[in-house]
Scaffold this active site. Structure first.
Site, short mmCIF file in Angstrom:
data_model
loop_
_atom_site.label_atom_id
_atom_site.label_comp_id
_atom_site.label_asym_id
_atom_site.label_seq_id
_atom_site.Cartn_x
_atom_site.Cartn_y
_atom_site.Cartn_z
N SER A 1 0.79 -1.25 0.03
CA SER A 1 0.09 -0.08 0.06
C SER A 1 0.93 1.31 -0.06
O SER A 1 2.00 1.27 0.71
CB SER A 1 -0.80 -0.06 1.19
OG SER A 1 -1.54 1.29 1.65
N TYR B 1 -1.63 0.20 10.41
CA TYR B 1 -2.15 -0.56 9.01
C TYR B 1 -0.73 -0.58 8.49
O TYR B 1 -0.12 -1.72 7.70
CB TYR B 1 -3.35 0.19 8.35
CG TYR B 1 -3.50 -0.11 6.94
CD1 TYR B 1 -3.39 -1.28 6.34
CD2 TYR B 1 -3.06 0.98 6.09
CE1 TYR B 1 -3.58 -1.86 5.17
CE2 TYR B 1 -3.22 0.57 4.73
CZ TYR B 1 -3.54 -0.72 4.19
OH TYR B 1 -3.49 -1.01 2.89
N1 LIG Z 1 -8.39 -0.27 -1.57
C1 LIG Z 1 -7.67 0.69 -1.70
O1 LIG Z 1 -7.45 1.75 -1.78
C2 LIG Z 1 -6.05 -0.01 -1.45
C3 LIG Z 1 -4.89 0.87 -1.58
C4 LIG Z 1 -3.62 0.31 -1.35
C5 LIG Z 1 -3.58 -0.97 -0.89
N2 LIG Z 1 -4.66 -1.81 -0.90
C6 LIG Z 1 -4.43 -3.07 -0.44
O2 LIG Z 1 -5.16 -3.86 -1.44
C7 LIG Z 1 -5.69 -5.25 -0.50
C8 LIG Z 1 -7.00 -5.06 -0.81
O3 LIG Z 1 -7.66 -4.14 -0.50
P1 LIG Z 1 -9.30 -4.05 -0.47
O4 LIG Z 1 -9.59 -2.61 -0.74
O5 LIG Z 1 -9.75 -4.79 -1.76
O6 LIG Z 1 -9.88 -4.70 0.64
P2 LIG Z 1 -10.93 -5.62 0.94
O7 LIG Z 1 -11.14 -5.70 2.54
O8 LIG Z 1 -12.37 -5.32 0.13
O9 LIG Z 1 -10.44 -7.17 0.70
C9 LIG Z 1 -9.66 -7.94 1.34
C10 LIG Z 1 -10.10 -9.27 1.18
O10 LIG Z 1 -9.17 -10.14 2.22
C11 LIG Z 1 -9.99 -11.03 3.05
N3 LIG Z 1 -9.00 -11.37 3.80
C12 LIG Z 1 -8.82 -10.46 5.33
N4 LIG Z 1 -7.92 -11.21 5.99
C13 LIG Z 1 -8.03 -12.55 5.43
C14 LIG Z 1 -7.44 -13.77 5.58
N5 LIG Z 1 -6.48 -13.81 6.90
N6 LIG Z 1 -7.66 -15.04 5.04
C15 LIG Z 1 -8.06 -15.01 3.85
N7 LIG Z 1 -8.75 -13.87 3.48
C16 LIG Z 1 -8.86 -12.61 4.23
C17 LIG Z 1 -11.29 -10.19 3.28
O11 LIG Z 1 -12.44 -10.92 3.61
C18 LIG Z 1 -11.34 -9.07 2.03
O12 LIG Z 1 -12.66 -10.05 1.44
C19 LIG Z 1 -5.07 -4.96 0.69
O13 LIG Z 1 -4.23 -5.70 0.90
C20 LIG Z 1 -5.06 -3.61 1.06
O14 LIG Z 1 -4.11 -3.20 1.93
C21 LIG Z 1 -5.95 -1.11 -1.01
#
Ligand SMILES: NC(=O)c1ccc[n+]([C@@H]2O[C@H](COP(=O)([O-])OP(=O)(O)OC[C@H]3O[C@@H](n4cnc5c(N)ncnc54)[C@H](O)[C@@H]3O)[C@@H](O)[C@H]2O)c1
Length: 323
Positions: A126, A150
């Site tokens: 991230s 985080y």
């Molecule tokens: N959305 C953003 O703007 C953004 C920006 C930078 C980085 N990220 C990173 O991208 C990734 C996805 O983010 P997102 O926005 O899709 O979040 P999200 O919460 O929608 O998706 C994450 C998914 O991972 C699953 N999960 C969490 N812990 C788990 C585990 N122990 N085992 C199996 N599944 C598990 C959750 O149920 C969820 O469905 C994350 O790593 C986040 O840090 C997101």
């Protein structure tokens, strides 16, 4: 074949869908946790399950035994590790969830795949790992500073990837997306949260008086880039920002909303909150040198598409936040 962790999440869903549309087999894993409405994750899964190339396992990757049971049957695949506990503000409330779902889960996954026949490993980190920087646009080699738990866990995960995979013959990449938005977005993130507040005619709190700047990046651009990266070989671990490199002030986003929705928005300007970055503005020069990117989706067009999707989505109660 690809193994996608977090396939029912926002980015994981779009990533998996892109692969399935290309007729690529995907094994998807997700714990379907309740950080936000599980129903939204089930709606995304419903779409993915329509493709015959998709197999799904409801699984917590922090559970070593269960993870190994699935991996034992897999051979010759690429891994995109997207599952995580996201969210900045919630990390002050429930740090344990970040330790378990980010650090422990990533450690488990790496240990379980390290001796398997895999050709690619992509870890979705991230932009939060940069904290508040002084020089913009932020380059990948900037000194990392965590200003919330985080980010701290994401840095720990990056270090685990370096530790386990540096000497392995696996093309490994760490990507750092910047504020991702789009259809099926996360209800706790600005764009969907705002749309939900407008619908309920609730006043919105705008922190830092609307002066925060975010390098908004459209989700379809993000997953397309990750797909391109997954097809490129590299011997040393590479790190890439994924961003449009065009930061926009939140006040400007509010103007766009008013224009697109043709209504006045009821908001309250508030001071800055602890742990939030003031400006996210990344450099995408390294990325553009490595993969061919024509254009990033323009924020106004991306917002328009997101609003169109939101208006048509039937189960809007799934965006109500309980955390
Ligand atoms: N959305 C953003 O703007 C953004 C920006 C930078 C980085 N990220 C990173 O991208 C990734 C996805 O983010 P997102 O926005 O899709 O979040 P999200 O919460 O929608 O998706 C994450 C998914 O991972 C699953 N999960 C969490 N812990 C788990 C585990 N122990 N085992 C199996 N599944 C598990 C959750 O149920 C969820 O469905 C994350 O790593 C986040 O840090 C997101």
């Amino acid at each position: 074949m690809y193994l996608i962790t977090g396939c029912a999440g926002f980015i994981g869903f779009h990533m998996t869908k892109l692969l399935l549309k290309k007729k690529i087999n995907v094994v998807g894993i997700d714990s379907l946790n309740s950080y936000y409405a599980k129903g939204l994750k089930l709606e995304r899964l419903k779409i993915l399950k329509k493709y015959k190339y998709f197999s799904f396992f409801k699984l917590d990757i922090a559970n070593k035994k269960k993870l190994n049971k699935i991996l034992i049957n897999l051979n010759n695949f690429k891994v995109i590790h997207i599952a995580a506990q996201p969210g900045v503000i919630y990390s002050f409330k429930n740090p344990d969830s970040y330790y378990k779902n980010n650090v422990l889960a990533t450690d488990n996954l790496l240990k379980s795949i390290i001796n398997k026949n895999i050709s690619q490993f992509i870890f979705v980190s991230s932009s939060s790992v940069y904290g508040n920087q002084k020089k913009f646009p932020i380059k990948e080699n900037s000194k990392l500073k965590s200003i919330n738990y985080y980010a701290n866990t994401k840095i720990k995960c990056e270090n685990l990837v370096l530790k386990y995979l540096s000497k392995k013959n696996i093309s490994t990449k760490i990507v750092r997306p910047f504020t991702v938005y789009g259809p099926y977005g996360r209800p706790d993130m600005l764009i969907i949260k705002f749309l939900n507040y407008f619908r309920n005619n609730k006043a919105i709190n705008i922190y830092n008086f609307g002066n925060h700047m975010r390098d908004f990046t459209y989700v379809k651009d993000v997953v397309k880039i990750i797909y391109q990266l997954s097809n490129k070989k590299n011997s040393k671990i590479k790190i890439f920002n994924i961003c449009a490199s065009k930061p926009v002030k939140i006040n400007k986003i509010l103007d766009y909303f008013e224009k697109l929705l043709d209504k006045k928005i009821n908001f309250k300007r508030k001071p800055k909150r602890k742990g939030e970055m003031e400006i996210t503005y990344g450099s995408n020069t390294n990325l553009k040198k490595f993969v061919k990117i024509n254009n990033f989706t323009n924020i106004y067009f991306g917002l328009k598409k997101t609003i169109e999707w939101y208006n048509e989505f039937p189960k809007k109660n799934l965006f109500n936040l309980h955390k």
